[in-house]
Design a protein around this motif. Structure first.
Motif, PDB file in Angstrom:
ATOM      1  N   ASN A 169     -27.474  41.853   9.471  1.00 27.77           N
ATOM      2  CA  ASN A 169     -28.616  42.739   8.725  1.00 27.77           C
ATOM      3  C   ASN A 169     -28.709  40.715   7.499  1.00 27.77           C
ATOM      4  O   ASN A 169     -28.576  41.526   6.253  1.00 27.77           O
ATOM      5  CB  ASN A 169     -28.249  43.633   7.807  1.00 27.77           C
ATOM      6  N   VAL A 170     -28.516  39.807   8.122  1.00 24.47           N
ATOM      7  CA  VAL A 170     -28.136  39.002   6.879  1.00 24.47           C
ATOM      8  C   VAL A 170     -29.407  38.032   7.007  1.00 24.47           C
ATOM      9  O   VAL A 170     -30.643  37.627   7.951  1.00 24.47           O
ATOM     10  CB  VAL A 170     -27.589  37.572   7.697  1.00 24.47           C
ATOM     11  N   VAL A 171     -29.676  38.166   5.093  1.00 21.18           N
ATOM     12  CA  VAL A 171     -31.149  36.988   5.811  1.00 21.18           C
ATOM     13  C   VAL A 171     -31.443  35.791   5.153  1.00 21.18           C
ATOM     14  O   VAL A 171     -30.267  35.510   4.281  1.00 21.18           O
ATOM     15  CB  VAL A 171     -32.145  38.103   3.980  1.00 21.18           C
ATOM     16  N   VAL A 172     -31.922  34.534   6.215  1.00 23.95           N
ATOM     17  CA  VAL A 172     -31.877  33.316   5.384  1.00 23.95           C
ATOM     18  C   VAL A 172     -33.164  32.791   5.446  1.00 23.95           C
ATOM     19  O   VAL A 172     -33.995  33.000   5.496  1.00 23.95           O
ATOM     20  CB  VAL A 172     -31.646  32.367   6.489  1.00 23.95           C
ATOM     21  N   GLY A 173     -33.567  31.782   3.871  1.00 25.59           N
ATOM     22  CA  GLY A 173     -34.729  31.988   3.546  1.00 25.59           C
ATOM     23  C   GLY A 173     -34.837  30.612   4.205  1.00 25.59           C
ATOM     24  O   GLY A 173     -34.402  29.695   5.440  1.00 25.59           O
TER      25      GLY A 173
END
Ligand SMILES: CC(=O)SCCNC(=O)CCNC(=O)[C@H](O)C(C)(C)COP(=O)(O)OP(=O)(O)OC[C@H]1O[C@@H](n2cnc3c(N)ncnc32)[C@H](O)[C@@H]1OP(=O)(O)O
Length: 201
Positions: A145-149
């Motif tokens: 559940n990691v978000v990387v922009g």
């Protein structure tokens, strides 16, 4: 398949394509001549010269440059390259133009954007969202559940705990341990990761 850019990153992509039995037919690079690992360098890219029906990969390490070139050549058909040793969940999605290097793992329901680099042996676990033009460096590990922009660079050997949101055009330094959310453009280093400055792009 053709590559744009004839640097070190292109060498790795050439070997991915060879391992995947889809060898490159040429490389465009106005600053180099001759060949790269036996593949001919054809000079400055002109979309008119890309043989009909052929695809291209932006083989450039800079996230900003890949974004610029993909915008300039929006009419070109871009392709992905995935090393046969990569272990990609059948429920994961890998965007057009993204390169996935040897021994990468991408787990269930992760979505990787366009023109990203998933570098050697990185681990991107379940339900991640990786923005366009991001680069996950060798041996970096992203928990679930990691978000990387967009455009963010996760440095070599960095790790990011579950549920973290990292903004766009940020830089996570080599070996950093990220345990709190990271805002857009931030440069974060250390264990635990701390902001030392902001990127200006
Ligand atoms: C196949 C491939 O090659 S893929 C490419 C893989 N490459 C990477 O992962 C590179 C990642 N880059 C880094 O880690 C860089 O050090 C960056 C981007 C975080 C910082 O680089 P710069 O902007 O040049 O910063 P600079 O070197 O001036 O360092 C600033 C401070 O942060 C510290 N620092 C820099 N990087 C790190 C790090 N990874 N961990 C801990 N501290 C760090 C420096 O020691 C310095 O501290 P000081 O002010 O107390 O002296």
């Amino acid at each position: 398949m053709y590559l744009y850019g004839a640097g070190g990153h292109a060498k790795v992509i050439l070997e991915i394509l060879a391992a995947a039995q889809t060898p490159a037919q040429g490389i465009w690079d106005e600053h180099k001549e001759g060949g790269l690992l036996g593949c001919k360098i054809a000079g400055k890219f002109d979309p008119e010269n890309l043989p009909h029906g052929h695809e291209m990969i932006l083989a450039i390490g800079s996230n900003q440059v890949r974004k610029k070139l993909s915008g300039q050549h929006a009419g070109i058909k871009f392709a992905s390259a995935i090393h046969p040793t990569a272990c990609i969940s059948p429920t994961a999605k890998i965007g057009t133009g993204t390169v996935v290097m040897a021994n990468v793992t991408v787990n269930a329901d992760t979505v990787v954007g366009e023109h990203c680099i998933l570098n050697t042996n990185c681990s991107v676990d379940h339900d991640n969202q990786i923005g366009n033009f991001a680069h996950i460096s060798p041996n970096a590990a992203l928990a679930g559940n990691v978000v990387v922009g967009e455009g963010t660079h996760i440095g070599i050997g960095a790790c990011v705990i579950q549920g973290i949101k990292i903004g766009k055009w940020a830089t996570i330094g080599a070996g950093t341990v990220v345990i709190t959310d990271v805002p857009d453009y931030a440069v974060v280093v250390g264990n635990p990761g701390k902001i030392i400055k902001y990127n200006t792009i």
